[in-house]
Design an enzyme around this catalytic site. Sequence first.
Site, PDB file in Angstrom:
ATOM      1  N   ASP A   1       0.631  -0.120   4.430  1.00 18.26           N
ATOM      2  CA  ASP A   1       1.111   1.207   3.489  1.00 18.26           C
ATOM      3  C   ASP A   1      -0.157   2.110   4.053  1.00 18.26           C
ATOM      4  O   ASP A   1      -0.608   1.981   4.926  1.00 18.26           O
ATOM      5  CB  ASP A   1       1.114   0.787   2.125  1.00 18.26           C
ATOM      6  CG  ASP A   1       1.648   1.563   1.169  1.00 18.26           C
ATOM      7  OD1 ASP A   1       2.668   1.964   0.839  1.00 18.26           O
ATOM      8  OD2 ASP A   1       0.895   2.617   0.326  1.00 18.26           O
TER       9      ASP A   1
ATOM     10  N   LYS B   1       2.640  -5.908  -4.344  1.00 20.19           N
ATOM     11  CA  LYS B   1       1.912  -4.749  -3.677  1.00 20.19           C
ATOM     12  C   LYS B   1       0.423  -5.331  -3.713  1.00 20.19           C
ATOM     13  O   LYS B   1       0.106  -6.012  -4.768  1.00 20.19           O
ATOM     14  CB  LYS B   1       2.127  -3.313  -4.110  1.00 20.19           C
ATOM     15  CG  LYS B   1       1.809  -2.185  -3.392  1.00 20.19           C
ATOM     16  CD  LYS B   1       2.687  -1.834  -2.756  1.00 20.19           C
ATOM     17  CE  LYS B   1       2.602  -0.817  -1.747  1.00 20.19           C
ATOM     18  NZ  LYS B   1       3.715  -0.383  -0.964  1.00 20.19           N
TER      19      LYS B   1
ATOM     20  N   GLN C   1       8.538  -1.660  -6.160  1.00 20.41           N
ATOM     21  CA  GLN C   1       8.966  -2.458  -4.992  1.00 20.41           C
ATOM     22  C   GLN C   1      10.128  -3.315  -5.450  1.00 20.41           C
ATOM     23  O   GLN C   1      11.146  -3.735  -4.321  1.00 20.41           O
ATOM     24  CB  GLN C   1       7.896  -2.944  -4.412  1.00 20.41           C
ATOM     25  CG  GLN C   1       8.108  -3.601  -2.983  1.00 20.41           C
ATOM     26  CD  GLN C   1       7.716  -2.465  -2.054  1.00 20.41           C
ATOM     27  OE1 GLN C   1       6.675  -1.875  -1.970  1.00 20.41           O
ATOM     28  NE2 GLN C   1       8.626  -2.423  -0.778  1.00 20.41           N
TER      29      GLN C   1
HETATM   30  P1  NDP Z   1      -0.579   6.505   6.490  1.00 22.44           P
HETATM   31  O1  NDP Z   1      -1.964   5.899   6.066  1.00 22.44           O
HETATM   32  O2  NDP Z   1       0.078   6.328   8.008  1.00 22.44           O
HETATM   33  O3  NDP Z   1      -0.611   8.141   6.206  1.00 22.44           O
HETATM   34  C1  NDP Z   1      -0.829   8.608   4.940  1.00 22.44           C
HETATM   35  C2  NDP Z   1      -0.595  10.243   4.896  1.00 22.44           C
HETATM   36  O4  NDP Z   1      -0.720  10.855   3.804  1.00 22.44           O
HETATM   37  C3  NDP Z   1      -1.825  10.778   5.759  1.00 22.44           C
HETATM   38  O5  NDP Z   1      -1.413  12.032   6.349  1.00 22.44           O
HETATM   39  C4  NDP Z   1      -2.806  10.987   4.558  1.00 22.44           C
HETATM   40  O6  NDP Z   1      -3.524  12.006   4.948  1.00 22.44           O
HETATM   41  C5  NDP Z   1      -1.677  11.569   3.368  1.00 22.44           C
HETATM   42  N1  NDP Z   1      -2.485  11.068   2.273  1.00 22.44           N
HETATM   43  C6  NDP Z   1      -2.543   9.977   1.780  1.00 22.44           C
HETATM   44  N2  NDP Z   1      -3.316  10.027   0.660  1.00 22.44           N
HETATM   45  C7  NDP Z   1      -3.248  11.436   0.234  1.00 22.44           C
HETATM   46  C8  NDP Z   1      -3.763  11.963  -0.827  1.00 22.44           C
HETATM   47  N3  NDP Z   1      -4.445  11.592  -1.896  1.00 22.44           N
HETATM   48  N4  NDP Z   1      -3.650  13.443  -0.933  1.00 22.44           N
HETATM   49  C9  NDP Z   1      -3.204  13.970   0.070  1.00 22.44           C
HETATM   50  N5  NDP Z   1      -2.493  13.432   1.257  1.00 22.44           N
HETATM   51  C10 NDP Z   1      -2.770  12.248   1.224  1.00 22.44           C
HETATM   52  O7  NDP Z   1       0.297   5.994   5.295  1.00 22.44           O
HETATM   53  P2  NDP Z   1       1.962   5.919   5.533  1.00 22.44           P
HETATM   54  O8  NDP Z   1       2.509   7.037   6.375  1.00 22.44           O
HETATM   55  O9  NDP Z   1       2.452   4.536   5.748  1.00 22.44           O
HETATM   56  O10 NDP Z   1       2.327   6.009   3.891  1.00 22.44           O
HETATM   57  C11 NDP Z   1       2.788   7.488   3.440  1.00 22.44           C
HETATM   58  C12 NDP Z   1       3.385   7.329   1.933  1.00 22.44           C
HETATM   59  O11 NDP Z   1       4.815   6.408   2.457  1.00 22.44           O
HETATM   60  C13 NDP Z   1       2.877   6.334   0.941  1.00 22.44           C
HETATM   61  O12 NDP Z   1       3.281   6.877  -0.134  1.00 22.44           O
HETATM   62  C14 NDP Z   1       3.370   5.042   1.049  1.00 22.44           C
HETATM   63  O13 NDP Z   1       3.387   4.054  -0.130  1.00 22.44           O
HETATM   64  C15 NDP Z   1       4.699   5.292   1.646  1.00 22.44           C
HETATM   65  N6  NDP Z   1       5.799   4.364   2.197  1.00 22.44           N
HETATM   66  C16 NDP Z   1       5.105   3.795   3.536  1.00 22.44           C
HETATM   67  C17 NDP Z   1       6.081   2.902   4.001  1.00 22.44           C
HETATM   68  C18 NDP Z   1       5.493   2.178   5.166  1.00 22.44           C
HETATM   69  O14 NDP Z   1       6.315   1.318   5.840  1.00 22.44           O
HETATM   70  N7  NDP Z   1       4.481   2.492   5.913  1.00 22.44           N
HETATM   71  C19 NDP Z   1       7.381   2.209   3.417  1.00 22.44           C
HETATM   72  C20 NDP Z   1       7.433   2.996   2.309  1.00 22.44           C
HETATM   73  C21 NDP Z   1       6.863   3.885   1.663  1.00 22.44           C
HETATM   74  P3  NDP Z   1      -5.305  11.761   5.030  1.00 22.44           P
HETATM   75  O15 NDP Z   1      -5.385  10.926   6.416  1.00 22.44           O
HETATM   76  O16 NDP Z   1      -5.826  12.891   5.024  1.00 22.44           O
HETATM   77  O17 NDP Z   1      -5.711  10.860   4.033  1.00 22.44           O
HETATM   78  O1  2IT Z   2       6.408   1.134   0.143  1.00 24.36           O
HETATM   79  C1  2IT Z   2       6.907   0.008   0.846  1.00 24.36           C
HETATM   80  O2  2IT Z   2       7.890  -0.242   0.974  1.00 24.36           O
HETATM   81  C2  2IT Z   2       5.902  -0.093   2.236  1.00 24.36           C
HETATM   82  N1  2IT Z   2       4.735   0.061   2.105  1.00 24.36           N
HETATM   83  C3  2IT Z   2       6.540  -1.360   3.195  1.00 24.36           C
HETATM   84  C4  2IT Z   2       6.440  -2.578   2.489  1.00 24.36           C
HETATM   85  C5  2IT Z   2       6.931  -3.735   3.488  1.00 24.36           C
HETATM   86  O3  2IT Z   2       6.466  -4.715   3.386  1.00 24.36           O
HETATM   87  O4  2IT Z   2       7.320  -3.515   4.467  1.00 24.36           O
END
Ligand code: NDP
Ligand code: 2IT
Length: 446
Positions: free
Chosen positions: A167, A127, A112
């Site tokens: 997240d 984080k 991050q």
């Molecule tokens: P959500 O909780 O909305 O969705 C996560 C998705 O990933 C779900 O479909 C989940 O499936 C799947 N998943 C999670 N853990 C696992 C695992 N161990 N094995 C397989 N599938 C998995 O999270 P986000 O969409 O917000 O986050 C997704 C990724 O993006 C993460 O790596 C996060 O750090 C990254 N990210 C998020 C940001 C944000 O603004 N939200 C910004 C930048 C990066 P299930 O429901 O079955 O667990």
């Molecule tokens: O991994 C990421 O950059 C996030 N989960 C979003 C962090 C934020 O402060 O919006």
Amino acid sequence: MIDEKLEPVLAQVLRRNPGEAEFHQAVTEVLESLGPVVAKRPDYLDHALIERICEPERQVIFRVPWVDDRGDVQINRGFRVQFNSALGPYKGGLRFHPSVNIGIIKFLGFEQIFKNALTGLPIGGGKGGSDFDPKGRSDGEIMRFCQSYMTELHRHLGEYTDVPAGDIGVGGREIGYLFGQYKRLTNRYEAGVLTGKGLAYGGSRARTEATGYGAVYFVERMLGTRGTGFAGKRAVVSGSGNVAIYTIEKIEELGGKVIACSDSNGYIVDESGIDLDLVKEIKEVRRERISQYAARQSSARFVETGSIWDVPCDVAMPSATQNELTGKDARTLIANGVIAVGEGANMPSTPEAVRFFLEAGVLFGPGKAANAGGVATSALEMQQNASRDSWTFEQTERRLAEIMHGIHDTCAATAEEYGRPGDYVLGANVAGFVRVAEAMTALGVI
Ligand code: NDP
Ligand code: 2IT
């Protein structure tokens, strides 16, 4: 390969943080990129600057007791790693998932720092999260957990100190409960203390969409360097959460066809193109499993075994979790003719997979650059809160697009400058590092 001057730095990190495999992986990747930088700027080796970057400024670990719907007391562990505040208040999401441990939070907090630096906005890196598993929990249980989590964490936060967001497992609902408890405990309406808030109480338009949309803007810009774009391309997006959903939405808007997405139980393939309204209904409204998509759409099938990366595509966007795309998956994607890979998730490709992509000349956008749109829009939310203003969707999205294009161009120019044109991994790590290093140097030994 790591530069010999940086070897002792890495050795110290590995020794001091035993068993934290994901943290080791994230630090190794960044330090491997820094060889050409310290060759040009040996002063960056002075004053233990790089050692200090690898050591969090503060780590908080706490007990989170809460009462479930049966009246039983449950205990979880809460974390917040305040990694680096040279550029601004600690900024980064909260992850609620049973796999969470200190090593995972540290890897995410470390990444991050550089991601936030790349946005060019005034935000440091942090984080947090918990090993709490939200799956199958009622709204009441989620609320009581969030309230207990914030009861401890609130004393470490503040709009000028540390600003969490969502997240994995933390979305709009959770941010609402967390903000409510923060407000109650502090008796302050401090909107800028959390981002990803609802529009009813100080959130920013386009924040929900920002990570996915931003990742697609980044990949579109990479494709542009080869004279092409998303139009007519087949794409595979793993996950079906916040990032995946808005990645799919933007790809479809740009004329691409997304044919597969997933959750931790398996993946669905729909050769006619994913019906995003159905995905949103299943995942955002009903909070069900993605297998329900195949049960309700005759053109789709649900696959429980193997890997989503077995599905042939032009563009792959891993958007679920760390190390979900292995060396074997990378080989399959390359053999199937993949042109571009954009990481929506944090560190979803293993080091071996990254190496294969770079060797094969695949356009590869690393997470800390490609998924920076989420945190960048969080910083825009902080800006709106500070000025007690609220921007239109179009204005916010335009800023997001400019920021993502800027990040792409900075990474590309930095890779070029260090003799590795097209290597966005080197470009992102070096450009992010230099910005943090300059600020830390100016601030003295702290
Ligand atoms: P959500 O909780 O909305 O969705 C996560 C998705 O990933 C779900 O479909 C989940 O499936 C799947 N998943 C999670 N853990 C696992 C695992 N161990 N094995 C397989 N599938 C998995 O999270 P986000 O969409 O917000 O986050 C997704 C990724 O993006 C993460 O790596 C996060 O750090 C990254 N990210 C998020 C940001 C944000 O603004 N939200 C910004 C930048 C990066 P299930 O429901 O079955 O667990
Ligand atoms: O991994 C990421 O950059 C996030 N989960 C979003 C962090 C934020 O402060 O919006």
